[in-house]
Design an enzyme around this catalytic site. Structure first.
Site, PDB file in Angstrom:
ATOM      1  N   GLY A  22       0.724  -1.178   0.027  1.00 26.12           N
ATOM      2  CA  GLY A  22       0.138   0.226   0.089  1.00 26.12           C
ATOM      3  C   GLY A  22       1.087   1.211   0.049  1.00 26.12           C
ATOM      4  O   GLY A  22       2.069   1.253  -0.348  1.00 26.12           O
ATOM      5  N   GLY A  27       5.429   4.596  -8.680  1.00 25.62           N
ATOM      6  CA  GLY A  27       6.238   3.278  -8.872  1.00 25.62           C
ATOM      7  C   GLY A  27       5.418   2.133  -9.042  1.00 25.62           C
ATOM      8  O   GLY A  27       5.460   1.348  -9.912  1.00 25.62           O
ATOM      9  N   HIS A  28       4.477   2.120  -8.047  1.00 25.31           N
ATOM     10  CA  HIS A  28       3.655   1.047  -8.050  1.00 25.31           C
ATOM     11  C   HIS A  28       2.541   0.957  -9.217  1.00 25.31           C
ATOM     12  O   HIS A  28       2.403  -0.175  -9.874  1.00 25.31           O
ATOM     13  CB  HIS A  28       2.594   1.037  -6.652  1.00 25.31           C
ATOM     14  CG  HIS A  28       3.123   0.842  -5.494  1.00 25.31           C
ATOM     15  ND1 HIS A  28       3.436   1.997  -4.524  1.00 25.31           N
ATOM     16  CD2 HIS A  28       3.994  -0.218  -4.967  1.00 25.31           C
ATOM     17  CE1 HIS A  28       4.055   1.377  -3.368  1.00 25.31           C
ATOM     18  NE2 HIS A  28       4.506   0.190  -3.615  1.00 25.31           N
ATOM     19  N   GLY A 138       9.225  -4.638  -8.426  1.00 21.63           N
ATOM     20  CA  GLY A 138      10.268  -3.384  -8.933  1.00 21.63           C
ATOM     21  C   GLY A 138      11.588  -3.736  -8.479  1.00 21.63           C
ATOM     22  O   GLY A 138      12.000  -4.276  -7.639  1.00 21.63           O
ATOM     23  N   LYS A 140      13.769  -1.453  -7.737  1.00 19.60           N
ATOM     24  CA  LYS A 140      14.310  -0.800  -6.528  1.00 19.60           C
ATOM     25  C   LYS A 140      14.881  -1.816  -5.452  1.00 19.60           C
ATOM     26  O   LYS A 140      15.872  -1.567  -4.900  1.00 19.60           O
ATOM     27  CB  LYS A 140      13.268   0.423  -6.117  1.00 19.60           C
ATOM     28  CG  LYS A 140      14.205   1.087  -5.020  1.00 19.60           C
ATOM     29  CD  LYS A 140      13.259   2.224  -4.434  1.00 19.60           C
ATOM     30  CE  LYS A 140      12.112   1.784  -3.512  1.00 19.60           C
ATOM     31  NZ  LYS A 140      12.441   1.249  -2.098  1.00 19.60           N
ATOM     32  N   ASP A 141      13.669  -2.781  -5.300  1.00 26.12           N
ATOM     33  CA  ASP A 141      13.975  -3.712  -4.148  1.00 26.12           C
ATOM     34  C   ASP A 141      14.868  -4.948  -4.989  1.00 26.12           C
ATOM     35  O   ASP A 141      14.188  -5.923  -5.074  1.00 26.12           O
ATOM     36  CB  ASP A 141      12.709  -4.171  -3.556  1.00 26.12           C
ATOM     37  CG  ASP A 141      12.228  -3.093  -2.827  1.00 26.12           C
ATOM     38  OD1 ASP A 141      12.939  -2.784  -1.710  1.00 26.12           O
ATOM     39  OD2 ASP A 141      11.049  -2.526  -3.338  1.00 26.12           O
ATOM     40  N   VAL A 167      11.039   3.772 -10.683  1.00 30.42           N
ATOM     41  CA  VAL A 167      10.546   5.195 -10.979  1.00 30.42           C
ATOM     42  C   VAL A 167      11.097   6.174 -10.232  1.00 30.42           C
ATOM     43  O   VAL A 167      11.169   6.018  -8.947  1.00 30.42           O
ATOM     44  CB  VAL A 167       9.112   5.129 -11.173  1.00 30.42           C
ATOM     45  CG1 VAL A 167       8.339   6.527 -11.546  1.00 30.42           C
ATOM     46  CG2 VAL A 167       8.496   4.282 -11.943  1.00 30.42           C
ATOM     47  N   SER A 177       7.500   4.260  -0.854  1.00 28.45           N
ATOM     48  CA  SER A 177       6.182   4.605   0.368  1.00 28.45           C
ATOM     49  C   SER A 177       6.830   5.449   1.373  1.00 28.45           C
ATOM     50  O   SER A 177       6.223   5.945   2.130  1.00 28.45           O
ATOM     51  CB  SER A 177       5.815   3.280   0.620  1.00 28.45           C
ATOM     52  OG  SER A 177       5.043   2.737  -0.431  1.00 28.45           O
ATOM     53  N   ARG A 178       8.083   4.997   1.726  1.00 26.68           N
ATOM     54  CA  ARG A 178       8.832   5.570   2.808  1.00 26.68           C
ATOM     55  C   ARG A 178       9.147   7.091   2.819  1.00 26.68           C
ATOM     56  O   ARG A 178       9.503   7.887   3.738  1.00 26.68           O
ATOM     57  CB  ARG A 178      10.153   5.109   3.413  1.00 26.68           C
ATOM     58  CG  ARG A 178       9.817   3.750   3.879  1.00 26.68           C
ATOM     59  CD  ARG A 178      11.066   2.919   4.550  1.00 26.68           C
ATOM     60  NE  ARG A 178      10.700   1.833   5.227  1.00 26.68           N
ATOM     61  CZ  ARG A 178      10.608   0.569   5.184  1.00 26.68           C
ATOM     62  NH1 ARG A 178      10.800   0.279   3.855  1.00 26.68           N
ATOM     63  NH2 ARG A 178      10.211  -0.420   5.991  1.00 26.68           N
TER      64      ARG A 178
HETATM   65  O1  PAF Z   1       7.887  -4.850  -1.875  1.00 26.07           O
HETATM   66  C1  PAF Z   1       6.758  -4.802  -0.902  1.00 26.07           C
HETATM   67  O2  PAF Z   1       6.094  -4.033  -0.974  1.00 26.07           O
HETATM   68  C2  PAF Z   1       6.774  -6.014  -0.177  1.00 26.07           C
HETATM   69  O3  PAF Z   1       8.123  -6.764   0.368  1.00 26.07           O
HETATM   70  C3  PAF Z   1       5.780  -7.344  -0.443  1.00 26.07           C
HETATM   71  C4  PAF Z   1       6.672  -7.673  -1.820  1.00 26.07           C
HETATM   72  C5  PAF Z   1       4.571  -6.857  -1.031  1.00 26.07           C
HETATM   73  C6  PAF Z   1       5.736  -8.475   0.307  1.00 26.07           C
HETATM   74  O4  PAF Z   1       5.236  -8.041   1.302  1.00 26.07           O
END
Ligand code: PAF
Length: 281
Positions: A22, A27-28, A138, A140-141, A167, A177-178
């Site tokens: 959420g 980016g999402h 994504g 980024k992670d 993005v 989100s942070r």
């Molecule tokens: O990247 C995230 O937002 C979270 O690590 C995920 C993949 C939704 C798992 O909780």
């Protein structure tokens, strides 16, 4: 969720999935658009997964706004918003963990014990609930993407994991989100992260191939701006093992604290050899 997905599969509709926690940003939404191009029915999940947080306070402080997120997803034409409750994901007596052994040791894994086991456990559960044909994560992670791909391969999940590009804000800061937790002054300091990565990229293109020297360039930039570097590392893009020299394209990954906000970012860095035009052309 499983019954709905069974219906989509019977109707020969490809299911595209974007798992999120959420607090959605562009980016999402770019991952959602990417999924749309790869599937017929799009499922987005929002679940702030308690078992992947290092501290209860980080979990509490994680931004949440389901109503706003739902509006954004509706506008994107998402077919299903899957919003499970914590007790549905982790009912009383839950005791299973899914864990990728080696890829979770370096980088974020070294500083966040148990984090990736929390991620792979929930992602495995979400995959089993949503039954997607394709899931978008994504870049980024980057380590998370790599770890999820490994889990999918090792456990024979019948789906494709697709990488979505990072993005960035106009000033280069990777969307996260942070970011909403940064004050105006901290937001300014956070710009040192993409700036530092750019310095590394330029130094590498100019021929610096010593990992320690490249890391030092990034650290100087970040610390001068008042950010604290948790790690900055040059590593192999597949194994994530540290490399000491830039012989072939490598992943430069960082985690930086700005105030009490932890930011991560990365880029694949190519050395001077890759930047030189091939001879004879
Ligand atoms: O990247 C995230 O937002 C979270 O690590 C995920 C993949 C939704 C798992 O909780």
């Amino acid at each position: 969720m499983q019954r709905h997905s069974d219906g989509e599969r019977r109707a020969a509709r490809r299911i595209g999935f974007v798992p999120t926690m959420g607090a959605l940003h562009d980016g999402h939404l770019s991952l959602v658009r990417q999924a749309r191009g790869l599937a017929d029915a799009i499922v987005v999940s929002i679940f702030v997964n308690p078992i992947q947080f290092d501290s209860p306070s980080d979990f509490e402080k994680y931004p949440r706004d389901d109503a706003r997120d739902a509006r954004l997803l509706e506008r994107e034409g998402v077919d299903v918003l899957f919003l499970p409750r914590a007790e549905e994901i982790y009912p009383a007596g839950f005791q299973t963990r899914v864990e990728v052994a080696e890829l979770t040791q370096p980088l974020c894994g070294a500083f966040r014990p148990g984090h990736f086991a929390g991620v792979t456990t929930v992602v495995a559960k979400l995959f089993l609930a949503v039954k997607p044909h394709v899931a978008v994560f994504g870049a980024k992670d980057y380590q998370q993407l790599r770890v999820v791909r490994q889990m999918v391969r090792d456990l024979n999940f019948d789906l494709e994991v697709v990488r979505g590009e990072t993005v960035r804000e106009a000033d280069g800061l990777a969307m996260s989100s942070r970011n909403v937790r940064l004050s105006a002054a901290e937001r300014e300091r956070a710009r040192a992260v993409p700036r530092g990565i750019e310095r590394v990229r330029r130094a590498a293109a100019a021929g610096v191939d010593d990992a320690a020297a490249l890391v030092a360039r990034f650290t100087r930039e970040a610390e001068a701006a008042g950010a604290r570097v948790e790690y900055a590392e040059l590593c192999h893009p597949e194994t994530l093992e540290a490399v000491s020299r830039l012989r072939e394209p490598a992943l430069f990954a960082v985690a930086v604290w700005v105030g009490d906000v932890r930011l991560i970012d990365n880029a694949v860095i190519e050395g001077a050899a890759a930047s030189r035009p091939a001879a004879g052309r």
